[in-house]
Design a protein around this motif. Structure first.
Motif, PDB file in Angstrom:
ATOM      1  N   CYS A 177      -8.949   3.736   2.654  1.00 31.28           N
ATOM      2  CA  CYS A 177      -9.408   2.555   3.395  1.00 31.28           C
ATOM      3  C   CYS A 177      -9.641   2.862   4.863  1.00 31.28           C
ATOM      4  N   GLY A 178      -8.760   3.655   5.445  1.00 32.59           N
ATOM      5  CA  GLY A 178      -8.909   3.991   6.860  1.00 32.59           C
ATOM      6  C   GLY A 178     -10.217   4.714   7.121  1.00 32.59           C
ATOM      7  N   THR A 227      -6.761  -0.836  14.299  1.00 37.08           N
ATOM      8  CA  THR A 227      -5.682  -0.076  13.669  1.00 37.08           C
ATOM      9  C   THR A 227      -4.509   0.091  14.633  1.00 37.08           C
ATOM     10  N   LYS A 277      -3.802   4.958  -0.323  1.00 40.22           N
ATOM     11  CA  LYS A 277      -4.688   3.803  -0.120  1.00 40.22           C
ATOM     12  C   LYS A 277      -5.113   3.740   1.348  1.00 40.22           C
ATOM     13  N   LEU A 278      -4.135   4.026   2.213  1.00 38.25           N
ATOM     14  CA  LEU A 278      -4.399   4.034   3.650  1.00 38.25           C
ATOM     15  C   LEU A 278      -5.480   5.050   3.994  1.00 38.25           C
ATOM     16  N   CYS A 337      -3.798  -3.438   4.247  1.00 38.84           N
ATOM     17  CA  CYS A 337      -4.660  -2.290   3.965  1.00 38.84           C
ATOM     18  C   CYS A 337      -5.765  -2.649   2.963  1.00 38.84           C
ATOM     19  N   SER A 379       1.333  -4.967   3.800  1.00 38.32           N
ATOM     20  CA  SER A 379       0.280  -4.360   4.598  1.00 38.32           C
ATOM     21  C   SER A 379      -1.050  -4.992   4.203  1.00 38.32           C
ATOM     22  N   GLY A 382       0.796  -1.229   0.000  1.00 41.58           N
ATOM     23  CA  GLY A 382       0.000   0.000   0.000  1.00 41.58           C
ATOM     24  C   GLY A 382       0.822   1.269   0.000  1.00 41.58           C
ATOM     25  N   ASN A 411      -2.975  -2.815  12.347  1.00 38.65           N
ATOM     26  CA  ASN A 411      -3.583  -3.446  11.180  1.00 38.65           C
ATOM     27  C   ASN A 411      -4.288  -2.359  10.386  1.00 38.65           C
ATOM     28  N   GLU A 412      -4.542  -2.609   9.115  1.00 38.18           N
ATOM     29  CA  GLU A 412      -5.313  -1.638   8.341  1.00 38.18           C
ATOM     30  C   GLU A 412      -6.359  -2.315   7.482  1.00 38.18           C
ATOM     31  N   GLY A 413      -6.673  -3.536   7.807  1.00 39.95           N
ATOM     32  CA  GLY A 413      -7.683  -4.254   7.020  1.00 39.95           C
ATOM     33  C   GLY A 413      -8.253  -5.391   7.835  1.00 39.95           C
ATOM     34  N   HIS A 418       0.154  -5.044   8.829  1.00 38.00           N
ATOM     35  CA  HIS A 418       0.449  -3.677   8.414  1.00 38.00           C
ATOM     36  C   HIS A 418       1.628  -3.082   9.174  1.00 38.00           C
TER      37      HIS A 418
END
Lengths: 329, 339, 79
Positions: free
Chosen positions: B76-77, B224, B72-73, B200, B198, B68, B272-274, B179
């Protein structure tokens, strides 16, 4: 008593104390190199870091250790160039990449880590590096292990540090056995290793014939790592060293020898430092000695938390107070 | 036409250069009918429902990492913040603060990535702003977002966890710690090669499928910063309920475990991001796992523990050795240790 | 200082070795060890391999631990 940060962590992480009968009490001794780093050392590192064109390089968890009035982390917030490294050699790389700046590496750690510092200094000398130096707070274990017993702390057996012993070998524990008649077992870091070591200690206590025993046979040889020992001897010599909570313990530290004195940050940056009293209510000293527990401290979990530590026992995740805070049941 | 290869102060000054930048990069890649109206504020039509609104800022370093990038972060975040309330994310805004000298190609790369992520999530970026600051006044690029979504009445209690009861099952939607590990390993000074990317990803479609399948979700949050451990702590903080989690049931890649062992970290605290922590009624746990595992972002969803009556406000971890310990919320970043 | 992690040696080049721990590879210094060969396991600490893991002893330790665990299952006394 255990005297190794890795053991402190493992004992808490695996809940070892829960598994033991009430007849066995596990004390946590001064095994966390970050926790026993004196406040003056931190103050000195900060003073050096504040000088023009200096980069301070350090192992991670030292940055939160409080000095007399500040910490490296706080100073980083004020603009000081403080960089975390995983290995002392990374500091040399930084020195090479920044030839116009002075790179100072904070050399903390026991005998497991001192050989790495030794190799780093040898290499720095070989390559003629002029902008690298090490501020030594390296310490060795046997003097403090003896000091604890001298101070009257009741210890029936020592769980000896696994990786320190991998370097030093086991002969250095002999005087403890001979002078105090208590067993010493060198332990690994898995839950089963620690339980096994406690069992071996109990058996020795019951048999009445204490000796030095190695549980961590897969890594520790009785002669230790002779190459590492040689490098340490080449670069360092024993010196009196201040331990947080203990004061100065004779011959318990490692100072850089004359042959490598150009890499001694103490000499490169001569400073007059003032001793300052421990913060009120902080009993880190007694906790490091295993005399009191974190719960005994009136600052514990109130004024002194991992977020905002007063004493060093709370800073390093393997300090007795940080481990107790995190893992308490 | 943007003729420079670096972002300059003039690109943020509101004049012709900025207009060119906005037109050739942001408008071009975020392309939608609302943006193309070129008004100072977006006029959006939202169905007659309750609204959910969130804001966030992204300053990650490095800006490009395995799996990522900061763009993108950002998408998605923001999408996930809305999605875990049970809402349908609809519109995003994106503000850029760019350091003078930032390469235009990098900006395009970030913006394209945001466009791709928004398309996947099915959201539109309808408002934005650009500022350029002097060199050294910000670290390459910062992105600040807001997001709006709509939420059905039934989903409203999910965010607060008011409906949680002892016995509810705790599900984590996949591998933890990817991530944070990917980003840390990509930073200078760690010198480690690690094949971890990541995680993400936008989770809104997966979560909507869960809701459509009738799963009774009593609490949900994305894990996160601070990791799964922090979310678990937040779930029961100040409540009369506790949590019991089985350490061995938490899915974690061996590469992440290896990285953590090297530095003395605990995967449960790594960002984490996903990934979402989803707490469901006991009767729905198996079905929830079934639905999640059919989704590309939930293949390794696992049931890791339950809500309990004991230890109110605390999270208890059953360790691999059979003993128990508290799992407290993170205080500050984990620091690599040597001992 | 004890955070020493067992890592597998994948490659050796002069005073450096490529070591692997569960999918993470790292270039470690092996100056402190005599002879390091691919396939060896070493303890990695602060970027240096500080000692080799003796496979025979490791196997013996694993055997001992397994024995203890099976004893626990059978509720025998640990002697």
């Amino acid at each position: 008593m255990e005297v190794c940060g890795g053991h402190t962590m493992a004992i808490h992480q695996f809940g070892i104390r829960q598994m033991l009968p009430p007849t066995i009490k596990l004390l946590s001794g001064p095994g966390c190199p970050v926790c026993v780093t004196s406040r003056i050392y931190i103050d000195k590192a900060i003073r050096i870091g504040q000088m023009k064109d200096v980069i301070i390089t350090t192992y991670g968890d030292l940055i939160r250790v409080p000095g007399s009035s500040s910490s490296l982390e706080r100073e980083r917030g004020n603009g000081m160039d403080v960089r975390m490294v995983y290995s002392a050699m990374d500091a040399v790389v930084i020195a090479r990449e920044n030839p116009t700046r002075q790179v100072v590496f904070l050399g903390i750690g026991f005998e497991t880590t001192a050989p790495a510092s030794a190799i780093t200094i040898i290499e720095a000398k070989k390559s003629g590096l002029v902008n690298f130096s090490l501020l030594s707070a390296h310490k060795v274990m046997p003097p403090v292990m003896q000091q604890l017993i001298h101070e009257g702390i009741r210890i029936n057996g020592y769980i000896a540090p696994g990786h320190v012993s991998a370097i030093t070998g086991t002969r250095m524990y002999q005087p403890i056995v001979e002078n105090f008649h208590i067993p010493v077992v060198v332990s690994g870091f898995e839950a089963a290793d620690i339980l096994h070591s406690i069992l071996l200690l109990v058996r020795q206590v019951e048999s009445g014939t204490p000796r030095v025993e190695v549980q961590y046979k897969r890594v520790v040889k009785s002669e230790g790592n002779t190459i590492a020992q040689e490098r340490m001897r080449q670069v360092f010599s024993p010196a009196d060293e201040p331990w947080r909570g203990f004061g100065v313990i004779p011959e318990s530290g490692l100072r850089i020898r004359k042959a490598f004195s150009t890499f001694d940050a103490d000499l490169r940056f001569p400073l007059k430092m003032k001793e300052s009293p421990e913060p009120k209510g902080c009993i880190c000293g007694n906790i490091l000695k295993g005399l009191q527990a974190p719960a005994d401290c009136r600052l514990f979990a109130k004024k002194c938390t991992p977020d905002d530590p007063v004493g060093a026992c709370m800073v390093s995740s393997e300090g007795a107070c940080a481990a107790a805070y995190k893992y308490a049941t | 036409m943007i003729r420079t290869d670096k972002i300059l102060l003039k690109h943020g000054s509101g004049g012709k250069s900025m207009a060119t930048l906005v037109h050739e990069i942001f408008m071009r890649y975020f392309d939608n009918s609302i943006l193309s109206e070129k008004t100072d504020a977006a006029r959006i039509d939202v169905p007659n429902q309750k609204l959910v609104f969130t804001t966030d800022a992204f300053v990650v370093d490095p800006i490009f990492f395995p799996g990522g990038d900061i763009g993108k972060l950002a998408v998605c975040g923001t999408v996930n913040d809305l999605a875990v309330t049970g809402a349908k994310p609809l519109f995003l805004s994106a503000s850029f603060i760019i350091e003078e000298g930032f390469p235009v190609t990098d900006l395009i790369r970030v913006v394209k990535s945001m466009a791709k992520a928004s398309a996947e999530a099915g959201v539109k970026i309808v408002a934005g702003d650009t500022k350029v600051v002097h060199k050294g006044k910000c670290d390459k690029i910062f992105i600040s977002t807001s997001g709006i979504g709509t939420i059905g009445l039934k989903q409203i209690p999910i965010a607060t966890g008011k409906r949680m009861k002892p016995g509810d099952h705790i599900i984590v939607t996949g591998y933890v710690g990817d991530h944070g590990t990917a980003v840390m390993a990509a930073r200078e000074g760690f010198n480690m090669q690690i094949r971890v990317r990541s995680d993400c990803a936008p989770l809104n479609h997966m979560i909507q499928r869960l809701l459509k399948a009738g799963i009774d979700i009593t609490f949900m949050r994305d894990a996160t910063r601070g990791g799964v451990a922090t979310v678990l702590g937040e779930a029961v903080e100040g409540k009369s309920l506790g949590i019991s989690v089985n350490e061995q049931k938490v899915p974690c890649r061996s590469a992440v475990r290896g990285f953590c062992e090297l530095l003395g970290f605990d995967p449960l605290y790594i960002a984490n991001e996903g990934k979402a922590v989803i707490i469901v009624r006991p009767g729905d746990a198996l079905k929830a796992l079934h639905v999640l595992r059919k989704d590309q972002y939930g293949r390794l969803a696992a049931d890791i523990g339950t809500i309990t009556r004991n230890n109110p406000g605390r999270v208890i971890l059953q360790t691999q050795t059979g003993s128990q310990r508290y799992l407290d919320m993170l205080s500050g970043d984990q620091l690599p240790r040597i001992c | 200082m004890c955070l020493g992690v067992p890592a597998k040696v994948i490659s050796v080049d002069g005073n450096m070795a490529g070591v692997e721990i569960g999918g993470v590879t790292y270039q470690a210094r092996i100056d402190l060890l005599d002879e390091v060969l691919p396939g060896d396991y070493v303890i990695l600490h602060a970027g240096f391999a500080i000692e080799k893991v003796d496979e025979a002893e490791a196997a013996e330790t694993i055997r001992l631990f397994k024995e203890v665990l099976s004893m626990e299952d059978q509720e025998k006394d640990i002697d």
